[in-house]
Design an enzyme around this catalytic site. Structure first.
Site, PDB file in Angstrom:
ATOM      1  N   ARG A  67      12.600   8.205   3.202  1.00 60.91           N
ATOM      2  CA  ARG A  67      13.550   7.148   3.604  1.00 60.91           C
ATOM      3  C   ARG A  67      13.477   6.904   5.103  1.00 60.91           C
ATOM      4  NH1 ARG A  67      15.879   6.141  -0.881  1.00 60.91           N
ATOM      5  NH2 ARG A  67      16.258   7.816  -2.333  1.00 60.91           N
ATOM      6  N   HIS A 111      29.998  -5.197  -3.568  1.00 63.11           N
ATOM      7  CA  HIS A 111      29.838  -4.551  -4.876  1.00 63.11           C
ATOM      8  C   HIS A 111      30.728  -5.289  -5.873  1.00 63.11           C
ATOM      9  CE1 HIS A 111      28.968  -1.416  -7.776  1.00 63.11           C
ATOM     10  NE2 HIS A 111      30.256  -1.375  -8.062  1.00 63.11           N
ATOM     11  N   GLU A 145      27.909   7.542   1.263  1.00 60.95           N
ATOM     12  CA  GLU A 145      28.190   7.535  -0.170  1.00 60.95           C
ATOM     13  C   GLU A 145      27.979   6.116  -0.720  1.00 60.95           C
ATOM     14  OE1 GLU A 145      32.164   8.466  -2.730  1.00 60.95           O
ATOM     15  OE2 GLU A 145      31.994   9.343  -0.735  1.00 60.95           O
TER      16      GLU A 145
END
Ligand code: GAR
Length: 217
Positions: A67, A111, A145
């Protein structure tokens, strides 16, 4: 002062399009300076180009689990274009905690659920299985998170007994396209401050802003 924004996408880019269209208004306090996709075949790239927005592809696949390697290229592109704020729009790649820390307070995600309910995959299936009568979408600051972080704005929609994940997704997507530009406007005008794990905003609430579902009358 116009804030320089990059939108990161992996696919369709309908939220990206909503942001580009909102930012086209002269009074909008941010400019979509760059769209970056981690997938060369993301349909959103053509839409961005058609709207005259500069695009870049930084393929993440060759980096596999590296990453940090991918983010090195990403950060260089953001620096090259003097990007101040990032909007994630269906960007399907996790970040390192270091990258998230660097952009904390300057990177938004959307989201399609009323977080903290139903993070992660299949939010509409999760909502239908839970039997909620109201669902919606959330714009939030990004933290390490997934689908969590201080909430900037939410929009709600009713859930009907006949809904499928697809019909609910379509209704929620409409509200996503409304709230994401408004949340970016707030951030770009310093109208939202992070206070602990929440935010405070200069925007008001309207007493008519209520939604009851199901509707009996
Ligand atoms: C949107 O519904 C967005 O909320 C969701 O992906 C879709 C991307 O659509 N994001 C997430 O689920 C993040 N966990 P788009 O490419 O048309 O904007």
């Amino acid at each position: 002062m116009m804030r320089r924004v990059a939108i990161l996408i992996s696919g369709r880019g309908s939220n990206m399009t909503a942001l580009i269209e909102a930012a086209a208004a002269e009074s909008f306090p941010a400019e979509i300076a760059l769209v970056i996709s981690n997938k060369a075949d993301a349909p959103g790239l053509a839409t961005a180009q058609a709207n005259g927005v500069k695009t870049l592809v930084i393929e993440s696949k060759p980096f596999g689990k590296d990453r940090a390697g991918f983010e090195k290229l990403l950060q260089a592109a953001l620096d090259d274009h003097q990007i101040e704020l990032i909007c994630l729009g269906g960007f399907m790649r996790l970040f390192t905690a270091e990258f998230v820390r660097r952009w904390y307070g300057r990177m938004l995600n959307i989201h399609p659920s009323l977080l903290p309910s139903f993070p992660g995959l299949d939010p509409h299936g999760q909502a239908l299985r839970a039997g909620v009568k109201i669902s919606g979408a959330t714009v939030h600051f990004v933290i390490p998170e997934t689908d969590a972080g201080p909430i900037v704005m939410q929009g709600a929609v009713p859930v009907s007994d006949d809904d499928t994940p697809d019909t609910l997704a379509a209704r929620v997507l409409d509200i996503e396209h409304k709230i994401y530009p408004q949340a970016l406007r707030l951030l770009a005008t310093s109208g939202v401050q992070i206070v602990g794990e929440a935010t405070r905003t200069s925007a008001g609430v309207c007493s008519d802003d209520n939604l009851i579902a199901p509707s009996v009358i």
